[in-house]
Scaffold this motif. Structure first.
Motif, PDB file in Angstrom:
ATOM      1  N   TYR A 149       0.840  -1.200   0.000  1.00 42.59           N
ATOM      2  CA  TYR A 149       0.000   0.000   0.000  1.00 42.59           C
ATOM      3  C   TYR A 149       0.872   1.246   0.000  1.00 42.59           C
ATOM      4  O   TYR A 149       1.979   1.263   0.542  1.00 42.59           O
ATOM      5  CB  TYR A 149      -0.876   0.012   1.264  1.00 42.59           C
ATOM      6  CG  TYR A 149      -2.336  -0.293   1.019  1.00 42.59           C
ATOM      7  CD1 TYR A 149      -2.700  -1.392   0.275  1.00 42.59           C
ATOM      8  CD2 TYR A 149      -3.339   0.502   1.562  1.00 42.59           C
ATOM      9  CE1 TYR A 149      -4.028  -1.690   0.072  1.00 42.59           C
ATOM     10  CE2 TYR A 149      -4.670   0.210   1.362  1.00 42.59           C
ATOM     11  CZ  TYR A 149      -5.016  -0.891   0.611  1.00 42.59           C
ATOM     12  OH  TYR A 149      -6.323  -1.181   0.401  1.00 42.59           O
ATOM     13  N   LYS A 150       0.386   2.303  -0.579  1.00 40.31           N
ATOM     14  CA  LYS A 150       1.059   3.590  -0.457  1.00 40.31           C
ATOM     15  C   LYS A 150       1.048   3.999   1.006  1.00 40.31           C
ATOM     16  O   LYS A 150       0.023   3.919   1.684  1.00 40.31           O
ATOM     17  CB  LYS A 150       0.352   4.648  -1.305  1.00 40.31           C
ATOM     18  CG  LYS A 150       0.634   4.518  -2.793  1.00 40.31           C
ATOM     19  CD  LYS A 150       0.022   5.659  -3.569  1.00 40.31           C
ATOM     20  CE  LYS A 150       0.353   5.535  -5.048  1.00 40.31           C
ATOM     21  NZ  LYS A 150      -0.268   6.621  -5.849  1.00 40.31           N
ATOM     22  N   SER A 151       2.198   4.455   1.480  1.00 45.27           N
ATOM     23  CA  SER A 151       2.326   4.759   2.902  1.00 45.27           C
ATOM     24  C   SER A 151       1.381   5.870   3.337  1.00 45.27           C
ATOM     25  O   SER A 151       0.827   5.842   4.433  1.00 45.27           O
ATOM     26  CB  SER A 151       3.766   5.150   3.222  1.00 45.27           C
ATOM     27  OG  SER A 151       4.168   6.272   2.448  1.00 45.27           O
ATOM     28  N   SER A 152       1.146   6.873   2.473  1.00 39.71           N
ATOM     29  CA  SER A 152       0.262   7.976   2.852  1.00 39.71           C
ATOM     30  C   SER A 152      -1.160   7.486   3.067  1.00 39.71           C
ATOM     31  O   SER A 152      -1.833   7.888   4.017  1.00 39.71           O
ATOM     32  CB  SER A 152       0.286   9.062   1.775  1.00 39.71           C
ATOM     33  OG  SER A 152      -0.117   8.529   0.512  1.00 39.71           O
ATOM     34  N   LEU A 206      -1.696   1.458  -4.380  1.00 39.27           N
ATOM     35  CA  LEU A 206      -0.565   0.540  -4.303  1.00 39.27           C
ATOM     36  C   LEU A 206       0.741   1.259  -4.559  1.00 39.27           C
ATOM     37  O   LEU A 206       0.811   2.214  -5.346  1.00 39.27           O
ATOM     38  CB  LEU A 206      -0.730  -0.594  -5.328  1.00 39.27           C
ATOM     39  CG  LEU A 206      -1.989  -1.449  -5.211  1.00 39.27           C
ATOM     40  CD1 LEU A 206      -2.011  -2.504  -6.300  1.00 39.27           C
ATOM     41  CD2 LEU A 206      -2.096  -2.093  -3.834  1.00 39.27           C
ATOM     42  N   GLY A 207       1.797   0.769  -3.906  1.00 41.50           N
ATOM     43  CA  GLY A 207       3.128   1.294  -4.147  1.00 41.50           C
ATOM     44  C   GLY A 207       3.712   0.766  -5.437  1.00 41.50           C
ATOM     45  O   GLY A 207       3.114  -0.054  -6.154  1.00 41.50           O
ATOM     46  N   GLN A 213       4.273  -5.987  -9.650  1.00 41.43           N
ATOM     47  CA  GLN A 213       3.791  -7.361  -9.604  1.00 41.43           C
ATOM     48  C   GLN A 213       2.427  -7.503 -10.271  1.00 41.43           C
ATOM     49  O   GLN A 213       2.151  -8.484 -10.956  1.00 41.43           O
ATOM     50  CB  GLN A 213       3.693  -7.839  -8.161  1.00 41.43           C
ATOM     51  CG  GLN A 213       3.121  -9.253  -8.052  1.00 41.43           C
ATOM     52  CD  GLN A 213       2.935  -9.683  -6.617  1.00 41.43           C
ATOM     53  OE1 GLN A 213       3.706  -9.287  -5.752  1.00 41.43           O
ATOM     54  NE2 GLN A 213       1.925 -10.490  -6.367  1.00 41.43           N
ATOM     55  N   LEU A 214       1.569  -6.507 -10.087  1.00 42.16           N
ATOM     56  CA  LEU A 214       0.187  -6.629 -10.535  1.00 42.16           C
ATOM     57  C   LEU A 214       0.056  -6.541 -12.054  1.00 42.16           C
ATOM     58  O   LEU A 214      -0.711  -7.299 -12.654  1.00 42.16           O
ATOM     59  CB  LEU A 214      -0.662  -5.537  -9.870  1.00 42.16           C
ATOM     60  CG  LEU A 214      -2.125  -5.461 -10.306  1.00 42.16           C
ATOM     61  CD1 LEU A 214      -2.843  -6.758  -9.985  1.00 42.16           C
ATOM     62  CD2 LEU A 214      -2.820  -4.289  -9.626  1.00 42.16           C
ATOM     63  N   MET A 215       0.767  -5.619 -12.689  1.00 44.67           N
ATOM     64  CA  MET A 215       0.549  -5.386 -14.116  1.00 44.67           C
ATOM     65  C   MET A 215       0.863  -6.611 -14.977  1.00 44.67           C
ATOM     66  O   MET A 215       0.089  -6.939 -15.889  1.00 44.67           O
ATOM     67  CB  MET A 215       1.359  -4.171 -14.577  1.00 44.67           C
ATOM     68  CG  MET A 215       0.928  -2.863 -13.914  1.00 44.67           C
ATOM     69  SD  MET A 215      -0.849  -2.545 -14.058  1.00 44.67           S
ATOM     70  CE  MET A 215      -0.981  -2.287 -15.819  1.00 44.67           C
ATOM     71  N   PRO A 216       1.964  -7.343 -14.747  1.00 45.69           N
ATOM     72  CA  PRO A 216       2.148  -8.579 -15.524  1.00 45.69           C
ATOM     73  C   PRO A 216       1.048  -9.605 -15.282  1.00 45.69           C
ATOM     74  O   PRO A 216       0.696 -10.359 -16.180  1.00 45.69           O
ATOM     75  CB  PRO A 216       3.517  -9.093 -15.027  1.00 45.69           C
ATOM     76  CG  PRO A 216       4.225  -7.881 -14.538  1.00 45.69           C
ATOM     77  CD  PRO A 216       3.153  -7.021 -13.950  1.00 45.69           C
ATOM     78  N   VAL A 217       0.494  -9.636 -14.081  1.00 46.29           N
ATOM     79  CA  VAL A 217      -0.601 -10.557 -13.802  1.00 46.29           C
ATOM     80  C   VAL A 217      -1.828 -10.204 -14.636  1.00 46.29           C
ATOM     81  O   VAL A 217      -2.495 -11.073 -15.207  1.00 46.29           O
ATOM     82  CB  VAL A 217      -0.944 -10.533 -12.293  1.00 46.29           C
ATOM     83  CG1 VAL A 217      -2.226 -11.298 -12.018  1.00 46.29           C
ATOM     84  CG2 VAL A 217       0.190 -11.129 -11.487  1.00 46.29           C
ATOM     85  N   LEU A 218      -2.134  -8.904 -14.728  1.00 45.65           N
ATOM     86  CA  LEU A 218      -3.275  -8.476 -15.540  1.00 45.65           C
ATOM     87  C   LEU A 218      -3.025  -8.784 -17.015  1.00 45.65           C
ATOM     88  O   LEU A 218      -3.956  -9.163 -17.741  1.00 45.65           O
ATOM     89  CB  LEU A 218      -3.521  -6.978 -15.341  1.00 45.65           C
ATOM     90  CG  LEU A 218      -3.894  -6.539 -13.922  1.00 45.65           C
ATOM     91  CD1 LEU A 218      -4.159  -5.046 -13.880  1.00 45.65           C
ATOM     92  CD2 LEU A 218      -5.093  -7.305 -13.393  1.00 45.65           C
ATOM     93  N   HIS A 219      -1.769  -8.622 -17.466  1.00 43.25           N
ATOM     94  CA  HIS A 219      -1.450  -8.951 -18.862  1.00 43.25           C
ATOM     95  C   HIS A 219      -1.636 -10.441 -19.113  1.00 43.25           C
ATOM     96  O   HIS A 219      -2.169 -10.858 -20.150  1.00 43.25           O
ATOM     97  CB  HIS A 219      -0.014  -8.523 -19.175  1.00 43.25           C
ATOM     98  CG  HIS A 219       0.396  -8.814 -20.590  1.00 43.25           C
ATOM     99  ND1 HIS A 219       0.908 -10.038 -20.978  1.00 43.25           N
ATOM    100  CD2 HIS A 219       0.354  -8.031 -21.697  1.00 43.25           C
ATOM    101  CE1 HIS A 219       1.165  -9.999 -22.274  1.00 43.25           C
ATOM    102  NE2 HIS A 219       0.850  -8.791 -22.736  1.00 43.25           N
TER     103      HIS A 219
END
Length: 851
Positions: free
Chosen positions: A246-249, A438-439, A445-451
């Protein structure tokens, strides 16, 4: 252009000054049924007099019922109580009560009233107001659910929680709430911060406000990396999800809210609470999952999707085909149904549209429950056109249910996009407003999974504040302005998310971006050729654990052929006649056991018509740098021995003929087996269809049950209104009794001879002094004064009463009595406030006694 926060919330600029004036105090929305008078009394008795807050009371009332609730509540609080009016600014120290016959909202810090429609009663007035309060006041909104007879308020507390406000619901105290359905429904949503008795809610609200004010001065350094890492570990071990990506903010902001809710002294004190209290860990987890979503959010982007992508999803598709869509992190389902509406609208233009499957997933079971129900307040539909509302929703007053035809397109299920295997062969992935939370490492990690999840040339639809700049090797831009992208024909290095345990960080060691294949194709080829030179020289291929080919050798075409229809990379599907079944079996054995599988003596018909006998070998391949298991498939051709003489050749030909016959018979057997497999798959599809029909029947039964629940709620509401009327009548009777006692006490203490008469001289009331003059008894009330022996003649009274009534002024005369005493008689007619028979007061004064 950046928008001011108030503009983003939709506040009228002319009303911003009002909103600014009241930003320093909370507005408490109180929801209760009309019969929950005792709960409201308990609430206001427990509110500290020093609390700087405004209160808005919303109840279930019929337009025909005039509520006396403001007068009733005024007896139990020192705050100013008044009936709400349209456009009135909300001020601290005031209680505003919704009048009968209206639906109430709030905008720019001012109350809004809208008359009820012809149906006469809004089914969910509390949900409507609390939703508007959440949108208008955000973290300054407080939602309170008291005694009530239906589920009203459950959606409202969700809206307040989503926008950072505080939520409370009444719990049992002794006898408990008068009607507990509303508090129970709110508590079951999981969006209630505190379940409290009505008397203690005021203290909770005051403590939360003080904690928020104190937390505003917390230094950012108190939320350092070590502290956040410990919180991540606690969440990972207890709820099984890793939030280190997660984004820290965002994480700190949600954590600050929980610190204010529980009243912790600071971040360190809150971490100690997390270690000791698993329930608080669950509460923080639910707060982290809360996201704001609306129907057709960013309407222009959805219109672009409808015009540029949706028609292409249906191009070349037959009625038996399926359009597959995935919506990860779907929250409460508004985005899912928005997509379903677009697809349904296009399907209505086609003669034989294909099937549509929309898979909507989230890790929050409570949000999925709301999404499956498909019930939303009308305020959630502000971005939906009236035409679409009429076509795709069933409107129930100021609430709306998504039509069954739209809900049938959607399937909701729990799923973690960062932990669980993704869906595959998808035509569209709509992942809007997830990346912004997301950080960088989690996005990598997520974008290759969506591809991986998309079909070749499938589409990706993301939020307006998101982009795929770092993943241009995976996606090409279709519409940059509206964030629509298309998958490139590339093989991402991370095909599936790592399978990790609950105690293992997902994002550990992923600091370097993986934009290209970590093991380049040249390196993979080098690894494969080195192994082949050492052990084999026949044709071969490399496949993934799903059976998709990622590398071919030369001469592989003798064993593979192009399959009619949609192109595929599945190796078993491309195998030639006679080889397909053995290849599937060997692949399954090697993949499931992670071991070598061998099949000898397989007959394959080559392109030139020859029958070739081969040995098939499938074995695991440990390619350096690969993040996914790979398997090597080898087609070992068996050479025929050379013939040394004519007799041997004839004998060999005879053996070959017999062998060919056996091979043909074996091939026919395999074809029949393949037919059986296809019939089994068809039967499986039919079973799935039957299951979907049963699901539809179940939803219809649920709809019928909801109608019965609505009838029950209406009956309960009428009963609550009767209880309210009875309570108000009882209060009036008690007040009248008190007034009567006070009058009796006053008359007994008066030494003035006064008689209250009707215009025809009938006695209505008298004092003790008058009783001595005329010899009256309590039983004489209602008798004519002429029936008693009076010391003075009463003729003047009969003649003067009409004059007193007409002139509306007193009259006075001195009359000499039969006993020789002189009496001053004064007649008065008090002002008449009703249409009842007027009363005449006659005062008799003995002048001789005064002297």
């Amino acid at each position: 252009m950046l928008l001011d926060p108030d503009e983003r919330r939709g506040i009228d600029p002319k009303a911003q000054n009002v909103a600014m004036d009241q930003d320093h105090f909370p507005i408490v929305g109180i929801g209760a049924s009309a019969g929950g008078i005792e709960a409201m009394q308990g609430f206001f008795r427990g509110v500290p007099e020093t609390l700087e807050a405004a209160f808005v009371v919303v109840t279930h009332l019929s337009r025909k019922h005039k509520s006396l609730l403001p007068e009733v509540l005024a007896r139990f609080t020192t705050f100013d109580v008044e009936a709400a009016a349209d456009g009135v600014p909300v001020r601290p120290g005031h209680v505003y009560v919704m009048p009968a016959g209206f639906v109430m909202g709030i905008a720019g810090g001012r109350l809004t009233l809208r008359p009820l429609g012809p149906e006469g009663r809004e089914a969910k007035p509390i949900d409507i107001f609390l939703t508007a309060l959440a949108i208008d006041q955000r973290e300054r909104a407080v939602g309170v659910i008291l005694s009530g007879g239906d589920g009203d308020g459950a959606i409202g507390v969700k809206a307040i929680k989503e926008h950072g406000g505080l939520t409370l619901a009444q719990t049992a105290d002794g006898d408990g709430p008068e009607t507990a359905d509303m508090p129970i429904s709110a508590l079951r949503t999981g969006f209630v911060d505190f379940g409290e008795t009505a008397e203690r809610m005021g203290e909770r609200i005051a403590a939360h406000g003080a904690a928020q004010d104190a937390l505003a001065g917390t230094a950012p350094r108190e939320f350092d990396a070590a502290l956040l890492a410990e919180v991540f570990a606690i969440l990972r071990s207890q709820v099984g999800h890793d939030f280190s990506g997660y984004k820290s903010s965002t994480f700190v902001r949600r954590m600050q809210r929980r610190i204010g809710v529980v009243g912790a002294a600071g971040p360190l004190d809150y971490v100690r609470l997390l270690r000791a209290d698993p329930a608080e860990v669950g509460a923080l987890f639910r707060d982290l999952l809360i996201g704001v979503t609306n129907f057709f959010r960013d309407a222009a982007a959805f219109e672009a999707l409808a015009s540029q992508v949706v028609p292409k999803l249906f191009e070349g598709r037959a009625e038996t085909d399926v359009v597959r869509i995935w919506v990860p992190a779907c929250s409460t389902g508004e985005e899912v149904y928005s997509l379903a509406i677009l697809l349904r609208e296009h399907m209505l233009t086609l003669a034989e549209p294909p099937r549509v499957q929309i898979f909507a997933t989230d890790i929050d079971e409570r949000s999925l429950t709301v999404a499956r129900t498909g019930l939303y307040p009308r305020t959630y539909l502000s971005a939906v056109s009236p035409e679409r509302i009429a076509q795709h929703f069933v409107v129930e007053g100021d609430s709306a249910v998504v039509a069954k035809a739209v809900r049938d397109l959607c399937t909701f299920a729990p799923h973690s996009v960062l932990r669980d295997p993704p869906f595959s062969r998808l035509d569209l992935v709509s992942c809007r407003n997830l990346l912004i939370y997301l950080g960088v490492e989690a996005q990598q990690q997520l974008m290759p999974v969506l591809h991986y999840a998309l079909r070749p040339r499938g589409y990706l639809f993301i939020g307006m504040a998101e982009n795929v700049t770092r993943f241009e090797d995976l996606f090409e831009t279709i519409d940059k302005r509206h964030r629509i992208f298309q998958a490139r024909d590339a093989i991402p290095s991370v095909r599936l998310p790592p399978m990790t345990g609950p105690d293992t960080p997902i994002f550990a060691g992923t600091s370097q971006p993986h934009r290209r294949n970590a093991t380049t194709h040249a390196a993979l080829r080098h690894t494969v050729e080195t192994l082949m030179l050492a052990e084999f020289t026949p044709p071969h291929a490399v496949v993934t654990r799903t059976g998709e080919a990622v590398h071919y050798s030369s001469r592989i075409g003798d064993h593979l052929e192009v399959v009619p229809g949609q192109p595929t990379r599945e190796l078993a599907a491309m195998a030639r006649k006679g080889l397909r079944l053995d290849l599937r079996t060997a692949l399954r054995e090697a993949i499931e056991g992670n071991t070598q599988a061998v099949r000898d003596g397989i007959g394959v018909v080559l392109p030139d018509g020859r029958l070739q006998s081969i040995s098939l070998v499938v074995r695991p391949l440990n390619a350096s740098g690969s993040t996914e298991p790979l398997f090597l498939v080898v087609f070992d051709e068996v050479a025929a021995p050379a013939e040394k003489d004519r007799g041997q050749a004839l004998e060999a030909n005879e053996r070959d003929a017999a062998l060919q016959g056996l091979e043909r018979e074996l091939g026919e057997t395999r074809e029949r087996l393949q037919g059986v497999i296809e019939e089994y798959e068809t039967s499986l599809e039919e079973l799935k269809s039957s299951n979907e029909e049963l699901y539809s029947v179940n939803e219809e039964m649920q709809a019928a049950n909801e109608e019965l629940e609505a009838s029950k709620e209406e009956t309960q509401s009428l009963n609550e209104e009767l209880q309210t009327v009875n309570f108000e009548l009882t209060s009036k009777i008690e007040a009248i009794d008190q007034m009567r006692d006070d009058q009796s006490t006053l008359f007994e203490c008066m030494n003035v001879a006064s008689v209250l008469l009707t215009p025809d001289l009938r006695i209505r009331m008298f004092t003790a002094a008058a009783a001595q003059i005329f010899g009256l008894q309590p039983s004489d009330i209602g008798r004519s004064l002429r029936n008693f022996s009076a010391p003075i003649p009463l003729t003047w009274l009969s003649e003067e009463i009409p004059t007193v009534l007409t002139a509306d002024r007193p009259s006075e005369r001195t009359i000499e009595g039969a006993d020789g005493a002189r009496y001053r008689v004064r007649l008065m007619a008090p002002s008449r406030k009703s249409g009842r028979t007027p009363g005449i007061v006659a005062i008799f004064t003995n002048l001789q006694e005064q002297e």
